[in-house]
Design an enzyme around this catalytic site. Sequence first.
Site, mmCIF file in Angstrom:
data_model
loop_
_atom_site.group_PDB
_atom_site.id
_atom_site.type_symbol
_atom_site.label_atom_id
_atom_site.label_comp_id
_atom_site.label_asym_id
_atom_site.label_seq_id
_atom_site.Cartn_x
_atom_site.Cartn_y
_atom_site.Cartn_z
ATOM 1 N N ARG A 148 0.824 -1.212 0.000
ATOM 2 C CA ARG A 148 0.000 0.000 0.000
ATOM 3 C C ARG A 148 0.856 1.258 0.000
ATOM 4 O O ARG A 148 2.053 1.184 0.290
ATOM 5 C CB ARG A 148 -0.827 0.048 1.292
ATOM 6 C CG ARG A 148 -1.576 -1.197 1.564
ATOM 7 C CD ARG A 148 -1.658 -1.495 3.057
ATOM 8 N NE ARG A 148 -2.191 -2.843 3.255
ATOM 9 C CZ ARG A 148 -3.442 -3.124 3.586
ATOM 10 N NH1 ARG A 148 -4.279 -2.163 3.846
ATOM 11 N NH2 ARG A 148 -3.839 -4.357 3.698
ATOM 12 N N ASP A 178 -3.638 3.831 3.719
ATOM 13 C CA ASP A 178 -3.397 2.384 3.836
ATOM 14 C C ASP A 178 -4.392 1.597 2.990
ATOM 15 O O ASP A 178 -4.283 0.380 2.888
ATOM 16 C CB ASP A 178 -3.472 1.928 5.299
ATOM 17 C CG ASP A 178 -4.814 2.228 5.931
ATOM 18 O OD1 ASP A 178 -5.208 3.407 5.948
ATOM 19 O OD2 ASP A 178 -5.488 1.288 6.389
ATOM 20 N N ASP A 201 -10.276 -2.658 0.149
ATOM 21 C CA ASP A 201 -10.555 -2.230 1.524
ATOM 22 C C ASP A 201 -11.667 -1.179 1.575
ATOM 23 O O ASP A 201 -11.511 -0.120 2.170
ATOM 24 C CB ASP A 201 -9.269 -1.693 2.178
ATOM 25 C CG ASP A 201 -8.954 -2.500 3.437
ATOM 26 O OD1 ASP A 201 -9.714 -3.429 3.749
ATOM 27 O OD2 ASP A 201 -7.969 -2.180 4.112
HETATM 28 P P1 AMP Z 1 -9.484 -0.666 7.764
HETATM 29 O O1 AMP Z 1 -10.457 0.343 8.258
HETATM 30 O O2 AMP Z 1 -10.111 -2.018 7.478
HETATM 31 O O3 AMP Z 1 -8.639 -0.179 6.645
HETATM 32 O O4 AMP Z 1 -8.529 -0.956 8.993
HETATM 33 C C1 AMP Z 1 -7.681 0.001 9.575
HETATM 34 C C2 AMP Z 1 -6.759 -0.679 10.550
HETATM 35 O O5 AMP Z 1 -7.493 -1.232 11.649
HETATM 36 C C3 AMP Z 1 -5.975 -1.834 9.979
HETATM 37 O O6 AMP Z 1 -4.722 -1.839 10.623
HETATM 38 C C4 AMP Z 1 -6.806 -3.025 10.364
HETATM 39 O O7 AMP Z 1 -6.064 -4.215 10.375
HETATM 40 C C5 AMP Z 1 -7.277 -2.624 11.747
HETATM 41 N N1 AMP Z 1 -8.526 -3.279 12.140
HETATM 42 C C6 AMP Z 1 -9.776 -2.983 11.682
HETATM 43 N N2 AMP Z 1 -10.688 -3.771 12.281
HETATM 44 C C7 AMP Z 1 -10.009 -4.599 13.124
HETATM 45 C C8 AMP Z 1 -10.379 -5.652 14.020
HETATM 46 N N3 AMP Z 1 -11.660 -6.027 14.183
HETATM 47 N N4 AMP Z 1 -9.403 -6.269 14.702
HETATM 48 C C9 AMP Z 1 -8.113 -5.912 14.552
HETATM 49 N N5 AMP Z 1 -7.696 -4.933 13.741
HETATM 50 C C10 AMP Z 1 -8.628 -4.285 13.021
HETATM 51 MG MG MG Z 2 -7.303 -0.806 5.490
#
Ligand code: AMP
Ligand code: MG
Length: 466
Positions: A178, A249, A259
């Site tokens: 990313r 990211d 994502d």
């Molecule tokens: P995202 O919003 O999916 O792009 O996630 C942003 C960050 O939060 C990334 O580092 C994800 O891996 C982490 N993250 C989102 N949801 C969870 C979860 N339920 N458990 C652990 N990490 C999470």
């Molecule tokens: Mg993400």
Amino acid sequence: MTAPIEQISSFFADAAMPANFPKSVLRFRNTRWAGRLGLGGLSESDWIKHFARFEPLAGNLKAPLALRYHGHQFHVYNPELGDGRGFLFAQVRDDSGRLLDLGTKGSGQTRWSRQGDGRLTLKGGVREILAANYLEALGVNTSKAFSLIETGEELHRNDEPSPTRSAVLVRLSHSHLRFGTFQRAAYHDDAEAMAALIRHVIEYYYPDCADEALAVAAPALFERMAETTGKMIGQWMATGFVHGVMNTDNFNITGETFDFGPWRFLPVSDPNFTAAYFDQQGLYRFGRQPGQGLWALQQLGGAISLVADVDELSKSMTAYEPAYQESFAAHTLALLGLERQSSLRDDLLFLQDFYGWLTESGANWPQTFFDWFGGEASLKRAANSPQAALYERPDFEKIRKQITTRTPVRVDRLEHSYFQAARPVDLLIETVEALWSPIADQDDWGPLHAHLDKIDQARCAYQWPR
Ligand code: AMP
Ligand code: MG
């Protein structure tokens, strides 16, 4: 070496352990893409072995890798990111030789989970399958949903009635690296990691940028990433797609849509439409997507400046705007089945009129594109549309004239049964909720699979070049 990522995994990855799920019920398997990867012959039990228990694929990564990255979330820098509920499981090649990642979402906690449970809700997984398939059907460069397996846990979330069901998704992507991967190296002032990353990305994804001098290769790579990102966002704007969370990211290196948790498709043209309920300021609203793509690229360029000249990188970034405009025009006209004009300027003038009318009339977005595919060749279809009355109003006259005097392209596509129906397949929020309800209430997966079949018909009808 078993997988290319191992070239840089000492800088950008940590070993991860899959969760041990109480249940594994196969809910979706992407047979078309499995075939293209040479994985079409797996039995159901082998599929579950690899895509719920994550036993390694033969000759592939011996243990999953949680990728390290940073990123700007809603413009605020966060150095605590990384794969917190997913990992890179395997790297494979498709039938055209492209290197692809099988990455996960909801496969358990990693060292980057922070307070999170490392899990994905079943509804989140269903939403990703729908969006990825629909984007692909509309010709948008996107990651693919490869597998969804329900895992039998109860999860608690703010945005779903809880407890809610759990699942593990496998996503096929042309790299899970990313913008935020570059940002991490820059944050740590690690020129060695940055150089290794750039060389790796060029070798496997942009070989035409290869140059022994990093000072030459890095701006060349950045220019190509600016182009592919601009192209992707042009496709979003032509399909009414609202990504929802354009954090750095969530931009991959090859301009693939990914994502997109809170994604929506626009019911009507509305520049102010915001997808994520937590985006109170509307930072990532529909009309801001092109500008936010540029903003993300600026952060990427800033990171790469650790090893390259800022003026060179600024020059590279000028590739974004024209790539975006070209893609927006090309994709709009492809979705309308109409020929391009010889000058981009003329096409952009048409887009201005067309989208201006779409916004002011409140016409249904997917219906309008569906009704007018092939322009003049669809006059009769449009006259029978559920929103035919809108096309009779005087404000549509100018648009009708432009649409029907342009040369149709690929009119043969109109013969596909998809175009014989009264309505297009859509993924408006009501549709998504109506597909989810029977799953939540009666564990009835029929409507979802029927809708996925319709989406596939749309894909076959448009027949995008590979
Ligand atoms: P995202 O919003 O999916 O792009 O996630 C942003 C960050 O939060 C990334 O580092 C994800 O891996 C982490 N993250 C989102 N949801 C969870 C979860 N339920 N458990 C652990 N990490 C999470
Ligand atoms: Mg993400």
